[in-house]
Design an enzyme around this catalytic site. Structure first.
Site, PDB file in Angstrom:
ATOM      1  N   ARG A 128      -0.679  -2.358  -6.810  1.00 52.36           N
ATOM      2  CA  ARG A 128      -1.016  -3.378  -5.804  1.00 52.36           C
ATOM      3  C   ARG A 128      -2.025  -4.372  -6.380  1.00 52.36           C
ATOM      4  NH1 ARG A 128      -1.434  -4.585  -0.226  1.00 52.36           N
ATOM      5  NH2 ARG A 128      -3.564  -4.940   0.546  1.00 52.36           N
TER       6      ARG A 128
ATOM      7  N   ARG B 190       0.855  -1.180   0.000  1.00 52.74           N
ATOM      8  CA  ARG B 190       0.000   0.000   0.000  1.00 52.74           C
ATOM      9  C   ARG B 190       0.895   1.234   0.000  1.00 52.74           C
ATOM     10  NH1 ARG B 190      -2.261  -3.372   4.123  1.00 52.74           N
ATOM     11  NH2 ARG B 190      -4.363  -4.148   3.590  1.00 52.74           N
TER      12      ARG B 190
ATOM     13  N   HIS C  56      -2.186   2.274  -6.103  1.00 49.52           N
ATOM     14  CA  HIS C  56      -3.009   1.121  -5.756  1.00 49.52           C
ATOM     15  C   HIS C  56      -3.254   0.228  -6.960  1.00 49.52           C
ATOM     16  CE1 HIS C  56      -4.678  -0.167  -1.978  1.00 49.52           C
ATOM     17  NE2 HIS C  56      -5.763  -0.627  -2.569  1.00 49.52           N
TER      18      HIS C  56
END
Length: 318
Positions: free
Chosen positions: A260, A158, A257
């Protein structure tokens, strides 16, 4: 009542016309809104006609069935909610006119919209971004941004975990990377610590950045700093990553993100191990991780559509 006299309860077309006149003149709604109401009420009248029921006698079970038909026909939950809003106004008006004693739409809700899938890059795009070199940048900036990209994509961190990394482990450090062990130790959501393996490409990028960082280091213990020695903020990293993705030729601006999500999707595509992905991402509930199985299915569906003879449009097509 209207100017032409009492409304006939057996005249659906007349009721619809009177209501549209009411919203156009009485409520002074925009022509575009009136046009949308017109379309919605035509749809309602059509459903009622097929069911053999007059509009004032429509019941809640009718409305629910018609919603189901629209939903199964591909109408989005948001689109259905807008249609229901138009129908709701119509029946509120009918009740005020004393034409109906019940409101078949009042307690009816549109289907819930499914959660949108997280956006993930294709594998080729993720690799292109990671391997991109910003030739016009200061070498130190390039080394830093390359390392940030490798850690976000290679470890699934994150952005808060990334900016919280310090150069070295300490009692006050929120996170750090053990180069010898090849592990990142981070403080995730809920103040839960976890360790994540760091791949060879990310370790190599980290070593390059640590060498360049010595020219910038001030008193801050942060791993990722600006040229004045201050810890980078999440916003600064978002701006730099977006710039890097556009320079790399990606059609979609990349945010942290997204990397991710790409990490999780690509690991799942290769391994099929949902539990392992859960641990790597630091999800407390595996239900949170299961969204990536939908991304994985999309990938498989695309492969099927591109490769299977029966998915390519019919006889003789290849």
């Amino acid at each position: 009542m209207n100017a032409a006299g009492p409304l006939r309860t057996d005249d659906d077309a007349g009721l619809v016309a009177a209501y549209l006149e009411h919203v156009r003149v009485g409520k002074r709604l925009a022509e575009r809104t009136v046009a949308l109401y017109t379309e919605d009420l035509r749809k309602l009248a059509g459903f009622a006609r097929e069911a053999g029921v007059a509009l004032p006698q429509v019941q809640m079970h009718h409305v629910r069935r018609w919603i189901a038909q629209m939903h199964s026909g591909g109408r989005s939950p948001r689109g259905i909610a807008l249609v229901l809003s138009g129908w709701r106004g119509f029946y509120t008006w009918l009740a005020r006119q004393g034409i109906t004693q019940h409101h078949p739409v009042r307690d009816v809700r549109a289907p819930k919209a499914g959660k949108p899938l997280p956006k993930a890059l294709a594998v080729d795009d993720a690799v292109r971004l990671a391997e991109h070199t910003q030739a016009d940048d200061h070498p130190g900036l390039e080394a830093r941004d390359a390392c940030i990209t490798e850690l976000l994509y290679g470890c699934g961190l994150r952005i808060g975990e990334l900016v919280g990394l310090d150069v070295a482990a300490s009692a006050s450090a929120r996170g750090w990377i053990d180069l010898d062990a090849g592990e990142a130790h981070v403080l995730g959501k809920g103040c839960k610590r976890r360790s994540v393996p760091v791949g060879r490409a990310a370790l190599a990028a980290l070593r390059r950045w640590l060498e360049a960082r010595t020219a910038w280091a001030g008193g801050d213990a942060a791993l990722f700093i600006g040229q004045r020695g201050q810890r980078l903020t999440p916003q600064h990293i978002r701006v730099r990553l977006k710039r890097r993705s556009l320079q790399a030729g990606l059609t979609t601006p990349v945010h942290p993100h997204m990397l991710r999500h790409s990490f999780a999707s690509h690991v799942l595509q290769s391994s099929g191990d949902l539990r392992a992905v859960q641990e790597l991402l630091g999800h407390a509930n595996i239900g949170t991780t299961q969204v990536y199985t939908r991304l994985d299915f999309q990938h498989l569906a695309q492969v099927y559509d591109a490769a299977h003879p029966r998915a390519r449009g019919g006889p003789g097509k290849s």
